[in-house]
Design a protein around this motif. Structure first.
Motif, mmCIF file in Angstrom:
data_model
loop_
_atom_site.group_PDB
_atom_site.id
_atom_site.type_symbol
_atom_site.label_atom_id
_atom_site.label_comp_id
_atom_site.label_asym_id
_atom_site.label_seq_id
_atom_site.Cartn_x
_atom_site.Cartn_y
_atom_site.Cartn_z
ATOM 1 N N PRO A 694 3.675 15.533 72.638
ATOM 2 C CA PRO A 694 5.295 15.712 72.977
ATOM 3 C C PRO A 694 5.391 16.856 73.924
ATOM 4 O O PRO A 694 4.725 17.865 73.928
ATOM 5 N N LEU A 695 6.422 16.665 74.800
ATOM 6 C CA LEU A 695 6.798 17.699 75.661
ATOM 7 C C LEU A 695 7.295 18.931 75.037
ATOM 8 O O LEU A 695 8.048 18.709 74.139
ATOM 9 N N PRO A 696 7.053 19.926 75.733
ATOM 10 C CA PRO A 696 7.493 21.106 75.038
ATOM 11 C C PRO A 696 8.887 21.784 75.388
ATOM 12 O O PRO A 696 9.454 20.956 76.535
ATOM 13 N N GLY A 697 9.387 22.462 74.339
ATOM 14 C CA GLY A 697 10.651 22.913 74.680
ATOM 15 C C GLY A 697 11.795 22.264 75.321
ATOM 16 O O GLY A 697 11.935 20.747 74.569
ATOM 17 N N ALA A 698 12.697 22.388 76.131
ATOM 18 C CA ALA A 698 14.019 21.555 76.575
ATOM 19 C C ALA A 698 13.210 20.359 77.438
ATOM 20 O O ALA A 698 14.268 19.511 77.659
ATOM 21 N N LEU A 699 12.181 20.203 77.924
ATOM 22 C CA LEU A 699 11.621 19.171 78.542
ATOM 23 C C LEU A 699 11.658 17.899 77.847
ATOM 24 O O LEU A 699 11.308 16.805 78.305
ATOM 25 N N ALA A 700 11.709 17.949 76.518
ATOM 26 C CA ALA A 700 11.684 17.003 75.578
ATOM 27 C C ALA A 700 12.930 16.077 75.693
ATOM 28 O O ALA A 700 12.954 14.742 75.426
ATOM 29 N N ALA A 701 14.208 16.510 76.110
ATOM 30 C CA ALA A 701 15.198 15.565 76.199
ATOM 31 C C ALA A 701 15.006 14.448 77.253
ATOM 32 O O ALA A 701 14.250 14.622 78.437
ATOM 33 N N PRO A 702 15.650 13.287 77.030
ATOM 34 C CA PRO A 702 15.400 12.181 77.933
ATOM 35 C C PRO A 702 15.929 12.317 79.328
ATOM 36 O O PRO A 702 16.941 13.002 79.484
ATOM 37 N N SER A 703 15.255 11.444 80.316
ATOM 38 C CA SER A 703 15.688 11.616 81.553
ATOM 39 C C SER A 703 15.603 10.269 82.236
ATOM 40 O O SER A 703 14.697 9.466 82.016
ATOM 41 N N PRO A 704 16.621 9.923 83.168
ATOM 42 C CA PRO A 704 16.448 8.558 83.737
ATOM 43 C C PRO A 704 15.019 8.450 84.517
ATOM 44 O O PRO A 704 14.677 7.186 84.718
ATOM 45 N N ALA A 705 14.391 9.170 84.873
ATOM 46 C CA ALA A 705 13.329 9.145 85.770
ATOM 47 C C ALA A 705 12.045 8.793 84.863
ATOM 48 O O ALA A 705 11.073 8.492 85.224
ATOM 49 N N TRP A 706 12.052 8.835 83.540
ATOM 50 C CA TRP A 706 10.932 8.845 82.694
ATOM 51 C C TRP A 706 10.598 7.240 82.368
ATOM 52 O O TRP A 706 11.280 6.421 82.529
ATOM 53 N N GLU A 707 9.561 7.061 82.115
ATOM 54 C CA GLU A 707 8.985 5.745 81.703
ATOM 55 C C GLU A 707 7.854 6.195 80.620
ATOM 56 O O GLU A 707 7.298 7.319 80.484
ATOM 57 N N ASP A 708 7.965 5.388 79.566
ATOM 58 C CA ASP A 708 7.081 5.359 78.221
ATOM 59 C C ASP A 708 6.069 4.255 78.592
ATOM 60 O O ASP A 708 6.264 3.145 78.931
#
Length: 708
Positions: A694-708
């Protein structure tokens, strides 16, 4: 408004001026090479010195293929002096012929055979409006022209009319297509100069007075390193004689960083600026750094309180005389009683003098007391007699006993080996627990074999300065300053105690346990309290999506800083991709392969513990990576960078491996998040983050640029 490359008239004229300027530069170089100094020097020493100056001049006149001679042009309605401030234009427009007074702005001065300027150095006062003039404040400029180059060839121009009929309503960086193209040009090889793209707020810092120290708090991509380097070039141009005498120095965090920036100043014609790390500055001929301190020990050794401990230790060997000093000269004996000797010693101890200077003064003070007695007895001694008395065997013996010589390395060795000695010097300064943390695990018997660490070397440097003053330079640029300890600041400050400094850094990128808490505190340790602190928040290199993503960490790592913005937009060049743990390494290799299909340099940044595995995977896939500090080329553009060495470096495309591993590789979460912030902001055009954890800290919030 951009000028199309195919337009024959203006472009042909500009190309002709470029060709003529190159011819003039070659003539200037030939004139320098042809100088005959055979009959103008008194001896071979003077001849050698003069020849070295000529050789340096010849080298500085090289026509660099990758650095066009000029990048801009200014048309004035007034009559500016090319070497001084422009004269404001009259209220009237240019004459009927449309003729204006034109100056080409470039990296160095070029003149024709009559001495008339063909290119004006960007540092000359008349060049300043190129960076600062605007429609609201034209500064006498009617037209500003920027030039575009492709592979060294002039291919385009772009005009901004700043005053008079047809003046542009919008002008400056935001309106310049060529300037934006230059900023976004891919990076292969070392850092290059930004002389063609300096922004008004950067230019203000570059041209600040040499007499004052300037601290620049700069977010990633705001050009703070470039500002510091261009400031050195500007100061050397403006105060050449003064700084040639006193010297200049650029201090960087590590060798990889210095290698990355080493071509900037030569491209600007400055070939004689030394570069060093803090470890280079404090290197002592007697010691070899072979050990690494724990975070606790390094933090304590870097604490400013150690300066007080060392000051006590240096003076600990001074004793108060209990016996008189008897000087024999001829048949006469001159006696200085113990109480007078005690007064002399205590006076020297109370004065803020270097230990060595006070030791040199002691025999002269004793000799003065002897001369007073001689005069009282009717003699008439002069300075030669006083010097002779100061060299008398009895006086020498007194000085040796009362004020013994101190070797800085041996003193620090004793301090770190002898618990009783350390306790005596650190009493009331360090707690018993802190004293135990500072001591070496095993006492050392020899300076040569002692387990010296980098922090120990700084202590030796401090002790050496307490004994004899460290020579000061005229100006020092200190980059990535946020990671220095108070004792390291003091070490750098000694090198500019009578000069000035340019301090560059970012509190949010502090990744050492002793990282700078505030610039006011840092400047005090540097010996420059109250210096100006300027903040740069407008980014030009890091894409907008990338800096916004990284800035999510600011509330946790540097809540008092202003969030940076960026003028760059790189849609589609930012992605965060999650993979299964057993597929992550293969995915990283494929991401590097995809990045290499684009133009520019590629940096794979990973936790130090992951670099060996990733390096092996890359080589197996036929993608042999470079190491940090190795120069990229058109055929070798991929660099594998341990996260601890990423600071200050830039790559067009960054592939970031497993952010959680970068955070977990640090002794505490805050330092880990700061290290991650540094790694995320090394990208100039694109960033791909790959992770399994999992991404640390505040980076864990989703973003439109993300892909899983």
């Amino acid at each position: 408004m951009p000028g199309p490359p195919g337009e024959p008239g203006p472009l042909d004229a500009e190309r002709a001026h470029l060709a003529a300027s190159r011819t003039a530069l070659r003539a200037m170089r030939a004139d320098a090479e042809a100088l005959d100094i055979g009959d103008v020097t008194a001896n071979w020493v003077n001849a050698a010195v003069l020849q070295s100056e000529i050789d340096l001049r010849v080298k500085s006149l090289a026509d660099l293929a990758h650095a066009p001679l000029f990048f801009g042009r200014l048309d004035f309605d007034g009559f500016p002096d090319p070497y001084g401030a422009p004269v404001p234009a009259a209220d009237t427009a240019p004459d009927d012929t449309g003729e204006r007074h034109t100056f080409y702005i470039g990296r160095r001065h070029v003149h024709d055979h009559d001495g008339d300027p063909m290119v004006i150095d960007w540092r000359a006062p008349v060049s300043q409006p190129f960076y600062r003039a605007s429609g609201k404040d034209p500064q006498g400029v009617a037209l500003r022209r920027r030039f575009g180059y492709t592979a060294g060839e002039l291919t385009a121009y772009e005009d901004e009319r700043l005053s008079g009929p047809g003046a542009d309503a919008a002008s400056g960086p935001a309106a310049s297509t060529l300037l934006q193209r230059e900023i976004e040009r891919p990076r292969v090889g070392p850092m290059r100069d930004i002389v063609a793209t300096i922004q008004p707020e950067q230019d203000t810092l570059v041209r600040a007075s040499v007499d004052g120290t300037v601290c620049v708090q700069g977010a990633p991509g705001t050009g703070k390193t470039a500002v510091g380097l261009h400031r050195v070039a500007y100061l050397l141009y403006t105060h050449r004689e003064r700084l040639a005498r006193t010297g200049t120095l650029v201090v960087g965090p590590n060798r990889s960083f210095l290698h990355y920036i080493e071509q900037v100043l030569p491209a600007l014609g400055e070939l004689d600026v030394k570069q060093a790390t803090v470890d280079d500055l404090v290197r002592h001929p007697q010691i070899t750094v072979r050990s690494r301190d724990s975070a606790e020990a390094a933090g304590l050794k870097g604490d400013a309180r150690m300066a007080r401990v060392l000051r006590r230790a240096v003076r600990s060997g001074v004793t108060v005389p209990t016996e008189p000093c008897v000087v024999v000269r001829g048949s006469r004996r001159w006696r200085v009683p113990a109480y007078e000797l005690e007064e002399i010693v205590r006076e020297l101890l109370d004065r803020d003098m270097r230990y060595g200077a006070a030791r040199d003064a002691l025999p002269q003070r004793v000799a003065h007391h002897v001369l007073v007695r001689m005069e009282q007895a009717g003699e008439a001694p002069d300075d030669r007699v006083q010097d002779a008395v100061a060299r008398n065997a009895a006086v020498k013996a007194l000085v040796k006993t009362v004020w013994p010589q101190v070797d800085p390395a041996k003193l620090v060795l004793r301090l770190l080996s002898d618990a009783d000695f350390l306790a005596a010097q650190a009493d009331g300064v360090l707690t018993p627990e802190e004293q135990r943390a500072v001591l070496w695990p095993k006492p050392a018997r020899s300076v040569r074999t002692a387990p010296w660490s980098a922090a120990d070397a700084v202590l030796v440097d401090e002790a050496a300065d307490l004994i004899a003053r460290t020579p000061s330079l005229g100006h020092v640029v200190l980059d990535e300053a946020q990671d220095l300890s108070p004792m390291q600041y003091r070490a750098v400050g000694r090198r500019c105690s009578t000069g000035s400094a340019t301090v560059l850094g970012d509190i949010a990128q502090g990744t050492t346990p002793w990282a700078t808490a505030s610039w006011a505190e840092a400047l005090t340790h540097l010996g420059k309290p109250g210096s100006v602190v300027e903040e740069l928040t407008q980014g030009f290199r890091v894409p907008r999506d990338v800096i916004a993503f990284a800035s999510r960490l600011l509330p946790e790592i540097a809540p008092d800083l202003t969030e940076a913005t960026s003028v760059r937009e790189s849609p589609g060049d930012f992605a965060v991709l999650r993979h299964a743990p057993d597929a992550l390494t293969d995915a990283v290799v494929e991401a590097c392969r995809a990045a290499l299909r684009r133009e520019g340099s590629v940096g794979l940044i990973a936790a130090d513990a992951r670099t060996e595995e990733l390096g092996a995977a890359l080589r197996e896939a036929g993608l042999t990576p470079l190491g940090p500090g190795e120069e990229t080329t058109a055929d070798s553009r991929l660099t594998l960078v341990p996260a601890t060495l990423a600071k200050g470096l830039e790559y067009d495309h960054v592939v970031l491996d497993e952010p959680r591993a970068i955070v977990d590789g640090e002794p505490d979460a805050r330092t880990g998040l700061r290290r991650l912030y540094v790694a995320l902001t090394r990208a100039v055009s694109g960033l791909t983050v790959l992770h399994a954890a999992p991404l640390p800290g505040a980076l864990a919030a989703p973003s439109p640029a993300w892909e899983d």
